[in-house]
Structure formats: C-alpha cells, structure tokens
Design a protein around this motif. Structure first.
Motif, short mmCIF file in Angstrom:
data_model
loop_
_atom_site.label_atom_id
_atom_site.label_comp_id
_atom_site.label_asym_id
_atom_site.label_seq_id
_atom_site.Cartn_x
_atom_site.Cartn_y
_atom_site.Cartn_z
N GLY A 84 -3.67 7.54 -11.99
CA GLY A 84 -3.42 6.17 -11.61
C GLY A 84 -1.99 5.96 -11.14
O GLY A 84 -1.23 6.91 -10.96
N TYR A 85 -1.67 4.68 -10.95
CA TYR A 85 -0.36 4.29 -10.43
C TYR A 85 0.19 3.13 -11.26
O TYR A 85 -0.56 2.37 -11.86
CB TYR A 85 -0.48 3.82 -8.98
CG TYR A 85 -1.12 4.81 -8.06
CD1 TYR A 85 -0.38 5.82 -7.46
CD2 TYR A 85 -2.49 4.75 -7.79
CE1 TYR A 85 -0.98 6.74 -6.61
CE2 TYR A 85 -3.09 5.66 -6.94
CZ TYR A 85 -2.33 6.65 -6.36
OH TYR A 85 -2.93 7.55 -5.52
N ILE A 86 1.50 2.99 -11.24
CA ILE A 86 2.17 1.84 -11.85
C ILE A 86 2.98 1.19 -10.74
O ILE A 86 3.80 1.85 -10.09
CB ILE A 86 3.09 2.25 -13.01
CG1 ILE A 86 2.30 3.03 -14.06
CG2 ILE A 86 3.74 1.01 -13.63
CD1 ILE A 86 3.17 3.66 -15.13
N GLN A 121 -7.02 3.14 -6.37
CA GLN A 121 -6.36 1.94 -5.86
C GLN A 121 -4.99 2.30 -5.30
O GLN A 121 -4.04 2.48 -6.05
CB GLN A 121 -6.18 0.91 -6.97
CG GLN A 121 -7.46 0.31 -7.48
CD GLN A 121 -7.18 -0.68 -8.59
OE1 GLN A 121 -7.03 -0.30 -9.73
NE2 GLN A 121 -7.08 -1.95 -8.23
N ASN A 122 -4.90 2.40 -3.99
CA ASN A 122 -3.60 2.69 -3.39
C ASN A 122 -3.12 1.50 -2.55
O ASN A 122 -2.34 1.64 -1.62
CB ASN A 122 -3.63 3.96 -2.56
CG ASN A 122 -4.52 3.84 -1.34
OD1 ASN A 122 -5.58 3.23 -1.40
ND2 ASN A 122 -4.09 4.44 -0.25
N ARG A 123 -3.60 0.32 -2.91
CA ARG A 123 -3.11 -0.93 -2.34
C ARG A 123 -3.30 -2.02 -3.39
O ARG A 123 -4.18 -1.91 -4.24
CB ARG A 123 -3.80 -1.28 -1.04
CG ARG A 123 -5.29 -1.48 -1.12
CD ARG A 123 -5.94 -1.67 0.26
NE ARG A 123 -5.87 -0.45 1.02
CZ ARG A 123 -5.22 -0.30 2.17
NH1 ARG A 123 -4.61 -1.32 2.72
NH2 ARG A 123 -5.17 0.85 2.79
N PHE A 124 -2.44 -3.04 -3.31
CA PHE A 124 -2.51 -4.08 -4.33
C PHE A 124 -1.90 -5.37 -3.77
O PHE A 124 -0.85 -5.34 -3.14
CB PHE A 124 -1.73 -3.65 -5.58
CG PHE A 124 -1.90 -4.58 -6.74
CD1 PHE A 124 -3.05 -4.56 -7.50
CD2 PHE A 124 -0.89 -5.49 -7.06
CE1 PHE A 124 -3.20 -5.43 -8.58
CE2 PHE A 124 -1.03 -6.35 -8.14
CZ PHE A 124 -2.20 -6.32 -8.89
N SER A 141 0.85 -1.20 0.00
CA SER A 141 0.00 0.00 0.00
C SER A 141 0.88 1.24 0.00
O SER A 141 2.08 1.17 0.27
CB SER A 141 -0.93 0.00 1.21
OG SER A 141 -0.19 0.05 2.41
N TRP A 142 0.28 2.38 -0.32
CA TRP A 142 0.99 3.65 -0.37
C TRP A 142 -0.01 4.77 -0.13
O TRP A 142 -1.22 4.56 -0.14
CB TRP A 142 1.72 3.84 -1.70
CG TRP A 142 0.82 3.65 -2.89
CD1 TRP A 142 0.09 4.62 -3.53
CD2 TRP A 142 0.53 2.42 -3.56
NE1 TRP A 142 -0.62 4.06 -4.56
CE2 TRP A 142 -0.37 2.71 -4.60
CE3 TRP A 142 0.94 1.10 -3.38
CZ2 TRP A 142 -0.87 1.73 -5.46
CZ3 TRP A 142 0.44 0.13 -4.23
CH2 TRP A 142 -0.45 0.45 -5.25
N GLN A 143 0.52 5.97 0.04
CA GLN A 143 -0.33 7.13 0.31
C GLN A 143 -1.11 7.52 -0.94
O GLN A 143 -0.55 7.69 -2.02
CB GLN A 143 0.53 8.30 0.78
CG GLN A 143 -0.27 9.49 1.24
CD GLN A 143 0.64 10.55 1.85
OE1 GLN A 143 1.70 10.25 2.37
NE2 GLN A 143 0.20 11.79 1.77
#
Length: 161
Positions: free
Chosen positions: A49-51, A78-81, A40-42
């Motif tokens: 989005g995020y990569i 989505q800040n967790r995966f 997870s991240w802030q």
C-alpha cells in the motif's frame, strides 16, 4: 536497501528489500476548493500500500515534518486519491511513501519527491458607480501564491480577462 529481519524462528534471518521510492507524483498546480485535487503516482507491483502526506505550505516552510501529516492509508491498487476540504487561497505540499509488510515487519520507501499546489482564492469584486458618466470600476482582490519548494517561483498567478 536490503534489511535483515528474523523469519519464523530466531535461527532464520530473511533479507528483504525496502520498497522503491514512489515516482511521478503529480497534482495540478492550481485547483478550486470545491473540486479538491486529484493526486496520482506511478503504480508499484511489489508493495502492500501507500501513505499519502499533505500539509500546508506554511507548515512546511516553518519546518514542520510532513511525515507528521498523514492524510490517507491506501491499498496497493490505489495509485490516485482525491484530497478534499481544502482551504480557499491555500498552498499545500504533498508526498507519498509505499510500504510492504514481511514477517510482521513493515518496511517503508523513501518519501517521494514533494509536489505543491495552490487553491484559487474567491474573487472579491468592489464596484463603484460614477453618477456623471455611469462607469463601473472593478477592483480584484487576489494575489500570487509563492512556491515553498522553489523559492522565488509563483505556483499561482491570477488571470485577468
């Protein structure tokens, strides 16, 4: 960082800022291969989005660029995966970038601070029975996992109970 890009016409220049570096990337130090790992991240408001990047610690130590190891493209919310299908007794390095698309141009943040974790090895037990005393000898086949981000530091130390 401010980046100039062309707007809807050649005469229009728009200045946009790159997304901020992703903060507070976390993962447990040690996980089992069955469960995988939840990273997870802030959360960032102003991104699209995020990569998520993930590679083995051996690849990282050999100088392979983590940016060649994209694991997932994630939506803004989505800040967790969960990272699944990890190898037993492995060491991994992860990082995250955020991105934003403006006027057809995608801008990326810097790579987050990298985080590493290890997966537990399967415990292998060797038993020996001494027929005179009926004692059982147990031998554990496992080892420490060394850090690649902090040389000399262990990220996993087997626990013997």
């Amino acid at each position: 960082m401010i980046t100039p890009i062309y707007g809807s016409s050649e005469n229009e220049i728009v200045f946009v800022t790159r997304p901020k570096k992703v903060a507070n990337l976390t993962a447990p130090n040690v996980v089992t291969t069955d469960d995988g790992v939840n990273v997870s991240w802030q959360y960032q408001d102003d991104v699209d989005g995020y990569i998520l990047y993930c590679q083995s610690a051996d690849e990282y130590a050999a100088g392979e660029d983590i940016e060649n190891r994209i694991s997932a493209y994630l939506q803004k919310d989505q800040n967790r995966f969960p990272i699944k299908e990890l190898k037993e007794a492995g060491r991994y390095v992860i990082g995250v970038k955020s991105y934003k698309t403006t006027y057809g141009k995608t801008l990326y943040s810097e790579m987050s601070d990298l985080v590493e974790f290890a997966t537990r090895p399967t415990l292998k037990i060797k038993t020996t029975i001494n027929t005179k005393e009926q004692n059982v000898e147990i031998e554990f086949a496992t080892s420490n996992r060394k850090s690649v981000l902090s040389p000399g530091k262990d990220i996993y130390i087997p626990e013997y109970i």
